[in-house]
Design a protein around this motif. Structure first.
Motif, short mmCIF file in Angstrom:
data_model
loop_
_atom_site.label_atom_id
_atom_site.label_comp_id
_atom_site.label_asym_id
_atom_site.label_seq_id
_atom_site.Cartn_x
_atom_site.Cartn_y
_atom_site.Cartn_z
N GLY A 77 9.76 -3.96 -27.80
CA GLY A 77 8.73 -4.73 -28.48
C GLY A 77 7.34 -4.17 -28.31
N ASN A 78 7.16 -3.22 -27.41
CA ASN A 78 5.84 -2.63 -27.19
C ASN A 78 5.56 -1.44 -28.10
OD1 ASN A 78 5.17 -4.44 -25.07
ND2 ASN A 78 6.41 -3.21 -23.64
N LEU A 79 6.56 -1.02 -28.88
CA LEU A 79 6.36 0.11 -29.77
C LEU A 79 5.52 -0.30 -30.97
CD1 LEU A 79 9.98 1.62 -29.79
CD2 LEU A 79 7.98 2.45 -28.55
N PRO A 80 4.70 0.61 -31.51
CA PRO A 80 3.89 0.28 -32.69
C PRO A 80 4.78 0.12 -33.92
CG PRO A 80 3.70 2.61 -32.16
CD PRO A 80 4.47 1.98 -31.03
N PRO A 81 4.29 -0.57 -34.95
CA PRO A 81 5.09 -0.75 -36.17
C PRO A 81 5.43 0.60 -36.80
CG PRO A 81 3.19 -2.23 -36.16
CD PRO A 81 3.00 -1.28 -35.02
N PRO A 82 6.63 0.76 -37.31
CA PRO A 82 7.00 2.02 -37.97
C PRO A 82 6.33 2.11 -39.34
CG PRO A 82 8.80 0.43 -38.10
CD PRO A 82 7.75 -0.19 -37.24
N THR A 83 6.27 3.32 -39.88
CA THR A 83 5.82 3.54 -41.24
C THR A 83 6.98 4.08 -42.06
OG1 THR A 83 5.03 5.78 -40.75
CG2 THR A 83 3.44 3.98 -40.55
N VAL A 84 6.94 3.79 -43.34
CA VAL A 84 8.03 4.19 -44.24
C VAL A 84 7.43 4.96 -45.40
CG1 VAL A 84 9.93 3.40 -45.68
CG2 VAL A 84 9.37 2.16 -43.58
N ASN A 85 8.05 6.07 -45.75
CA ASN A 85 7.55 6.94 -46.81
C ASN A 85 8.64 7.18 -47.85
OD1 ASN A 85 7.12 9.78 -48.08
ND2 ASN A 85 5.13 9.30 -47.20
N MET A 86 8.25 7.13 -49.12
CA MET A 86 9.15 7.51 -50.21
C MET A 86 8.31 8.12 -51.33
SD MET A 86 11.99 5.28 -52.38
CE MET A 86 10.79 4.36 -53.37
N ASP A 87 8.76 9.24 -51.85
CA ASP A 87 8.08 9.93 -52.95
C ASP A 87 6.63 10.25 -52.61
OD1 ASP A 87 10.42 9.76 -54.39
OD2 ASP A 87 9.81 7.99 -55.52
N GLY A 88 6.37 10.58 -51.35
CA GLY A 88 5.04 10.96 -50.95
C GLY A 88 4.09 9.80 -50.70
N LYS A 89 4.57 8.58 -50.83
CA LYS A 89 3.73 7.41 -50.59
C LYS A 89 4.17 6.72 -49.30
CE LYS A 89 2.96 6.52 -55.52
NZ LYS A 89 3.12 5.51 -56.62
N THR A 90 3.21 6.30 -48.52
CA THR A 90 3.49 5.63 -47.26
C THR A 90 3.29 4.13 -47.41
OG1 THR A 90 2.82 7.58 -45.99
CG2 THR A 90 2.89 5.48 -44.81
N TYR A 91 4.25 3.37 -46.91
CA TYR A 91 4.22 1.91 -47.03
C TYR A 91 4.21 1.27 -45.64
CZ TYR A 91 5.58 3.01 -51.80
OH TYR A 91 5.61 3.53 -53.07
N PRO A 92 3.45 0.20 -45.47
CA PRO A 92 3.38 -0.46 -44.17
C PRO A 92 4.63 -1.29 -43.90
CG PRO A 92 2.11 -1.71 -45.77
CD PRO A 92 2.59 -0.47 -46.48
N SER A 93 4.89 -1.51 -42.63
CA SER A 93 5.96 -2.42 -42.23
C SER A 93 5.34 -3.59 -41.48
CB SER A 93 7.00 -1.71 -41.36
OG SER A 93 6.43 -1.32 -40.13
N PHE A 94 6.04 -4.72 -41.52
CA PHE A 94 5.53 -5.93 -40.89
C PHE A 94 6.61 -6.53 -39.99
CE2 PHE A 94 3.16 -5.39 -44.80
CZ PHE A 94 1.85 -5.56 -44.37
N SER A 95 6.17 -7.12 -38.90
CA SER A 95 7.09 -7.66 -37.92
C SER A 95 7.80 -8.90 -38.45
CB SER A 95 6.35 -8.02 -36.63
OG SER A 95 7.22 -8.65 -35.70
N LEU A 96 9.11 -8.96 -38.21
CA LEU A 96 9.92 -10.14 -38.51
C LEU A 96 10.31 -10.87 -37.23
CD1 LEU A 96 12.32 -8.65 -41.23
CD2 LEU A 96 10.21 -9.95 -41.58
#
Length: 292
Positions: A56-75
């Motif tokens: 739980g102490n790790l930072p949120p991951p990032t996700v990339n597709m087609d050269g665009k980076t999208y944020p992730s949010f905690s569930l």
């Protein structure tokens, strides 16, 4: 027990299919697991990427597709989710998705399936055809669609915002007064209903945009935009009246205005557009799947 050759072949195929499915979701050597839904996305779908982290102490991951980076949010419980929008203007076929955390990057492959979209001819009257829109409406609407606020405000499947019949589905390609619009696709769903019929919020959120035809919203007409949080926004166009103001918090099913024919409209109808990380996606799956 004796097994026929056909039964043995079936069991082997089933085992192979199961192992393949697991490998797509869980890659050896990484401490996090990744799941992508839907498993067979098609153009216009919103792709959900779920990442389970061990700490739980790790930072949120990032996700990339087609050269665009999208944020992730905690569930919660070390689980995160990112939304990847797709549109009718994208190319179908194999797509690489990269999930990056402080432990490294996972590369996953998805197959974005093609989808057939109908074409439609629209004939605008001379006064509507001459409308070019204003900097005010394009700037404010453009900024609204790019909103990514951290809190998730919706809960469960989205509601139908109007009870009228669907007159234009998502993704339709159009001819305007006989000329094909190359980079255009219908960025929402249209509901044809009588002038003054109620329009309700499909999900909870914050009113982040209110625009009036009288203020310069020549194309959109009277407009309401709701921020549902985490990069998900709804826009409602061509309204007759507006019952909310900017900053209001609204609940699913709450009346926000009425159907009209303001702006570039050929008759009374509601245009509902659903945007994910700035791209117009098909709203229909959100009404049935909930995208929790």
């Amino acid at each position: 027990m004796f097994l026929s050759s056909k039964l043995k072949q079936f069991i082997q195929s089933l085992i192979l299919a199961t192992v393949t499915a697991v490998l797509v979701l869980v890659l050896p050597g990484f401490s996090q697991t990744v799941q992508i839904t839907p498993t067979n996305p098609k153009l216009g779908d919103t792709i959900s990427v779920f990442i389970q982290q061990p700490d739980g102490n790790l930072p949120p991951p990032t996700v990339n597709m087609d050269g665009k980076t999208y944020p992730s949010f905690s569930l919660g419980q070390n689980k995160f989710r990112a939304f990847l929008p797709t549109t009718p203007l994208d190319k179908s076929g194999s797509r690489q998705v990269q999930v990056t955390t402080n432990t490294g990057t996972q590369n996953l492959t998805i197959n974005l399936q093609n989808r057939s979209f109908p074409t439609q001819s629209i004939w605008l009257s001379p006064d509507k055809e001459s409308l070019e829109g204003t900097d005010l409406e394009f700037d404010t609407v453009g900024a609204f669609k790019q909103l990514v606020t951290p809190e998730k405000l919706w809960n469960g499947p989205f509601l139908r915002p109007n009870n009228g019949p669907v007159s234009t589905v998502y993704g339709v390609r159009r001819y305007y007064n006989g000329e094909f619009a190359e980079d255009y696709y219908h960025r929402g769903v249209d509901y044809a209903d009588y002038n003054g019929s109620p329009v309700v919020a499909p999900a909870s959120g914050r009113v982040a945009l209110v625009g009036l035809e009288s203020q310069g919203y020549e194309i959109h007409g009277n407009t309401v935009g709701i921020d549902h949080g985490q990069g998900v926004t709804s826009i409602f166009m061509h309204l007759n009246s507006i019952n909310v103001k900017k900053g209001d918090m609204v609940k699913a099913g709450q009346e926000i205005g009425t159907v009209g024919t303001t702006g570039a409209s050929t008759g009374p109808h509601l245009h509902w557009g659903l945007y994910v990380n700035g791209q117009a996606v098909d709203p229909v799956p959100w009404r049935y799947n909930g995208m929790e």
